[in-house]
Scaffold this active site. Structure first.
Site, mmCIF file in Angstrom:
data_model
loop_
_atom_site.group_PDB
_atom_site.id
_atom_site.type_symbol
_atom_site.label_atom_id
_atom_site.label_comp_id
_atom_site.label_asym_id
_atom_site.label_seq_id
_atom_site.Cartn_x
_atom_site.Cartn_y
_atom_site.Cartn_z
ATOM 1 N N ASP A 646 -30.439 5.052 -2.179
ATOM 2 C CA ASP A 646 -29.761 5.873 -2.105
ATOM 3 C C ASP A 646 -29.544 6.979 -1.894
ATOM 4 O OD1 ASP A 646 -29.654 7.795 -5.418
ATOM 5 O OD2 ASP A 646 -31.920 8.109 -3.740
ATOM 6 N N GLU A 699 -24.257 4.974 -2.220
ATOM 7 C CA GLU A 699 -24.377 5.650 -2.534
ATOM 8 C C GLU A 699 -24.039 6.719 -1.927
ATOM 9 O OE1 GLU A 699 -26.013 9.378 -5.431
ATOM 10 O OE2 GLU A 699 -27.628 8.137 -4.608
#
Length: 966
Positions: A646, A699
């Site tokens: 993330d 990401e």
């Protein structure tokens, strides 16, 4: 003239440390010519003597030597054990004499009989340039018999212990200055016989030299006649007698008898026997009684110590003989000696290279010294005191104080017998700056269910049944595979209305989720962070328990069962992983030991303004070990198939979401976070080294280059990267009214410019259906029919576009409302026709995606994609070819982004042949108007799109069609 003892240091001082012969006096070197026979340097301990300055004595050959400073003529070189290694190597004799092991510095001149027997003679005139009577080729004493272990008295005789000294006498040879003259005591014939006999002895193997029994108070001659023995015989005899006494008392079996005898020999000599034997050895080898006594006192413990050790050894032997074993002491008496950490662990930890810290730190149920308990270890280098508090000690801060390791690692550890699996605990940390806090365990495998904050002692024992899945995963490692991912939030996928609207447990999910995903055709599921997090509204992205699945849904073993059930259904599992930041909760990592331990102390690097959270210090070795260990932990202990990392962009840039003046440039003046870049590379290298068949997905929302390229090429090393640009452009294009899309043709086609610069995954993720952005369905313009038609067209275009796929839960059936983490998906809508048919569309797309090689074989290569027509902006139509390894597997894709059907729409084709429509998003079963092409479509010799052949197609309204050669 009375003898003057020569100090040992003086002897050592005569040994050259530079590899040259000893100097005779200050500023004078020894002669290069052959030395006299009395100066021969034989093997260590053979013929060594210690002489006094100015003393005249006979050498073993009867040669007169002088003890003055002219060491090259009058003093035999002495080699001590301390300087043996530094002594220069001597020329090899023709036949080496065996070493006897006699300590250096032992002189035969100490016996009174030697003084009487010695015949004083006038020394020869000193002349360093004169040759001695000893031939230069001899490097050992000229004796016919073996050299004795102890030098005989100076009686002009050298005799072995077995021979009669009277029968082996030889006249001595005395050198005369300036001449070579035989001794007057013998004739030339005798000299020749002696010389021949000596040469004969040189050709024979040297006889083994013997060691004499240590008996004090006798002359050297008497010692020579004693039988061979060893100085350790007294110890052995004492040990044997002790063993025999034990044998009579205990009467063990034959095997035990042998064991007892051996142990007695090793351990049970009495204190007096040891002391007496040591004294005898010292008396023999150290002439000075005072030094001998000093040596004995230095190496022999006092009587009480020896008696204590002896009694302990005797008791051990008695216990063995009677079949008893020593009863183990309680671990409560020695709580801090238990450890799971080796010196190598500490070395790796300090270097930031320990990638399996979860096996060492934290809490571990174990047996220590016969007692069941729990071993605790925590890193808190700036703590003054750390203790374990829990329900096993009534949360008493002084009950179980931990010990800091001696190796400056900053790790504290303790073993607590009262703790067990399921015990609640925390660490009470008192910092060296006065700060005090109760912290959860960063390595705990389980935590209390929030809002409670204690860690829980737990283990990770589990019986896995996914061997087939793991085996197949390994086989497919180097092969292109379809990857259709279903992103899911555990707490809100489904709820139980009958039970206070609670979330499903891990076990309930294990019963329902695999079946659903298999029915829908997804290949993988991606769980939003399952790691323990205090605030449910963070969706799991503000983690306090990095090594524990959330206890909201069950135990770690129950989460393992969920993953196991998915694997048995051929569904892979990807976990969201958050190394970018952590929350400020008091019981978490923030300010852990009263200092900024896991985070940067500088808020320009250590604090995230958007999320009000703290950023890891990627430059600290121990923090890197913590994070990489955590990544490998989920792949190792929970059999995860991949990690989606993330907020990578927030890690890469020092100025991410910061204004001017709120960030500090790197050492080169740039905005790149060099420490984070290095960490991400190391993380990927570690993952792919240990789990080459797993996948890491970034990401990353910027244009940072080579995110999914190998580190050896300069990339970050990820396996894939989210194609955020495609997601934003595509959703923006589909939100436009179809009548205006003619002006945005570049928006929908721009992704082809960079589609193959990375290994892209096309995401329609949770971030796009929250915070007022609307659901995917409600992003579509128009009435209900147009909304669903646009949604079907979007999904069909997405599956035809190069790259792997990801879809957030609820979008597969067109949920109209935004995602609510406190609620559940609106499953009742699947009973309604439009939503059910959207589900059918996704099922068919997933089925085709896995079946047709053209859709996945070259997903990351430009070789798998070719534009047919990109220029028909007026009609908002695009067409392209997806290519497989085999040309017959190629698929033609035509997209009509308006609700207007097109008749006789011509598409250029390279080769003539027949094509068949294999997918049409406008089919009635998907909720469309059922505008189709005929079952088989032949090419025509009509040029189009730079090709000689073309197909005439019917394009359904707001739809995508796939065609394949027949």
């Amino acid at each position: 003239m009375a003898k003057k003892k020569e100090d040992k240091k003086d002897i050592q001082g005569k040994i050259s440390k530079s590899g040259e012969a000893p100097k005779t006096s200050a500023g004078r070197k020894p002669s290069d010519k052959p030395t006299a026979s009395g100066e021969v340097k034989g093997p260590m301990g053979v013929g060594d003597t210690t002489r006094n300055a100015g003393e005249k004595s006979e050498t073993p050959l009867g040669k007169t030597s002088s003890g003055n400073s002219d060491a090259s003529k009058g003093t035999a070189t002495v080699k001590t054990s301390e300087t043996a290694s530094a002594t220069p190597k001597l020329p090899k004799p023709k036949k080496a004499l065996p070493q006897t092991g006699t300590p250096d510095g032992v002189s035969g001149d100490t016996a009174p009989s030697k003084k009487k027997a010695a015949t004083k003679k006038k020394p020869a005139a000193k002349s360093p340039t004169k040759k001695t009577s000893k031939p230069g080729k001899f490097q050992e004493p000229l004796t016919d018999e073996p050299v004795p272990h102890v030098a005989a008295p100076a009686t002009n005789v050298t005799a072995s212990p077995d021979e009669d000294p009277g029968k082996s006498k030889r006249p001595s040879r005395e050198p005369v200055a300036g001449k070579k003259k035989a001794s007057p005591a013998r004739s030339k014939k005798e000299d020749k016989e002696i010389k021949d006999q000596t040469q004969e002895e040189d050709r024979r193997p040297a006889k083994k030299m013997s060691r004499q029994k240590s008996v004090p108070g006798i002359s050297a001659e008497e010692k020579m006649k004693l039988p061979n023995t060893s100085p350790s015989d007294d110890l052995k005899r004492t040990a044997k007698e002790t063993a025999e006494g034990i044998k009579e008392k205990l009467s063990p079996d034959e095997q035990t008898k042998r064991d007892l005898e051996q142990m007695a020999k090793d351990y049970v000599p009495s204190a007096e026997s040891i002391k007496d034997t040591a004294q005898k050895i010292a008396d023999r080898f150290i002439p000075d009684p005072a030094k001998a006594k000093e040596m004995v006192e230095g190496i022999i413990p006092d009587k009480d110590t020896i008696d204590s050790v002896t009694e302990k050894a005797k008791k051990t032997i008695e216990d063995l003989a009677s079949g008893k074993t020593e009863e183990q002491k309680s671990s409560a008496e020695k709580p801090v000696e238990a450890t799971l950490l080796s010196d190598f662990d500490i070395h790796l930890f300090k270097e930031g290279k320990h990638y399996h810290l979860y096996n060492k730190l934290g809490s571990h149920v174990m047996d220590y010294m016969g007692t069941e308990g729990v071993y605790f270890a925590v890193w808190a280098p700036n703590a003054e005191q750390v203790s374990v508090i829990g329900d096993f000690n009534n949360w008493d801060r002084g009950a179980n104080i931990m010990a800091s390791r001696w190796d400056h690692s900053g790790i504290w550890e303790v073993f607590i017998p009262g703790a067990k699996k399921g015990s609640l605990y925390k660490y009470f940390i008192k910092s060296n700056n006065g700060y005090e806090a109760e912290k959860g365990d960063p390595f705990a495998f389980m935590w209390e269910t929030p809002p409670n904050t204690a860690s829980v002692v737990w283990d990770l024992e589990n019986t896995w049944k996914d061997k087939t899945w793991l085996k197949n995963r390994k086989k497919k490692e180097q092969q292109p595979q379809p990857m259709s991912v279903y992103e899911l939030h555990l707490g809100s996928w489904k709820r139980v209305p009958e039970d206070n609207f609670r979330s499903l447990t891990y076990l309930e999910l294990a019963q329902q989720l695999p079946e659903y995903l298999k029915e829908m055709g997804f290949t993988h599921v991606e769980f939003m962070p399952v790691m323990e997090h205090p605030f449910f509204g963070s969706w799991g992205y503000q983690i306090t328990g990095y090594f524990a699945p959330s206890s909201r849904f069950g135990t770690p073993q129950e989460f393992m069962q969920l993953i196991d059930s998915l694997h048995q259904a051929d569904i892979g599992v990807i976990l969201d992983w958050v190394p970018s930041h952590f929350p400020s909760d008091l019981h978490g990592l923030h300010y852990f030991d009263g200092t900024y331990l896991y985070e940067h102390a500088d808020p320009r690097k250590g604090f995230h303004p958007d999320w009000q959270s703290y950023i890891f210090n990627y430059g600290r070795s121990e923090v890197r070990s913590f994070l990489i260990s955590n990544a490998l932990f989920w792949l190792d202990k929970f059999h995860a198939d991949g990690l989606r990392v993330d907020a990578v962009a927030s890690m890469l840039y020092l100025d991410y979401s910061r204004k001017e003046g709120e960030w500090e440039p790197n050492e080169f003046g740039g905005r790149e976070n060099l420490e984070a870049i290095s960490f991400l590379k190391e993380f990927n290298e570690a993952v792919y080294k240990e789990f080459p068949d797993a996948v890491t997905i970034a990401e990353e929302s910027t244009a940072w280059p080579m995110v999914s390229k190998p580190t050896y090429l300069g990339g970050l090393g990820f396996g894939m990267k989210w194609m955020m640009g495609w997601m934003h452009d595509t959703l923006k294009y589909f939100s436009e009214d179809p009548i205006h899309r003619r002006y945005h043709q570049n928006t929908i086609t721009f992704s082809s410019n960079y589609a193959f610069t990375e290994n892209f995954m096309l995401p329609l993720s949770h971030d796009e259906v929250v915070y007022g952005k609307h659901s995917i369905l409600n992003k579509m313009p128009g009435d209900q029919w147009n909304k669903f038609a646009n949604l079907r067209t979007l999904y069909a275009y997405m599956y035809a576009h190069p790259g792997t796929k990801l879809l957030f839960m609820g979008a597969e059936f067109g949920q109209p409302s935004e995602w609510n983490h406190d609620g559940s998906l609106e499953w009742h809508l699947t009973n309604e026709d439009p939503h059910r048919k959207i589900q059918e569309t996704l099922k068919e797309l997933n089925k085709l995606y896995k079946k047709e090689p053209a859709l996945y074989e070259k997903a990351f290569s430009h070789e798998g994609f070719e534009w047919v027509d990109i220029m028909d902006a007026e009609n908002s139509i695009i067409s392209f070819m997806r290519k497989a390894k085999k040309p017959e597997d190629n698929i033609l894709v035509v997209c009509n982004f308006t609700p207007v059907p097109r008749e006789n729409y011509r598409i250029g084709i390279e080769q003539a042949g027949s094509w068949k429509e294999i997918f049409n998003s406008d089919e009635e079963r998907f909720g469309g108007s059922n505008v189709k092409n005929s079952e088989e479509i032949g090419t025509q010799d009509i040029p189009a799109h730079r090709q000689e052949n073309s197909l005439s197609l019917t394009l359904p309204p707001m739809a995508v069609i796939y065609l394949k050669r027949t």
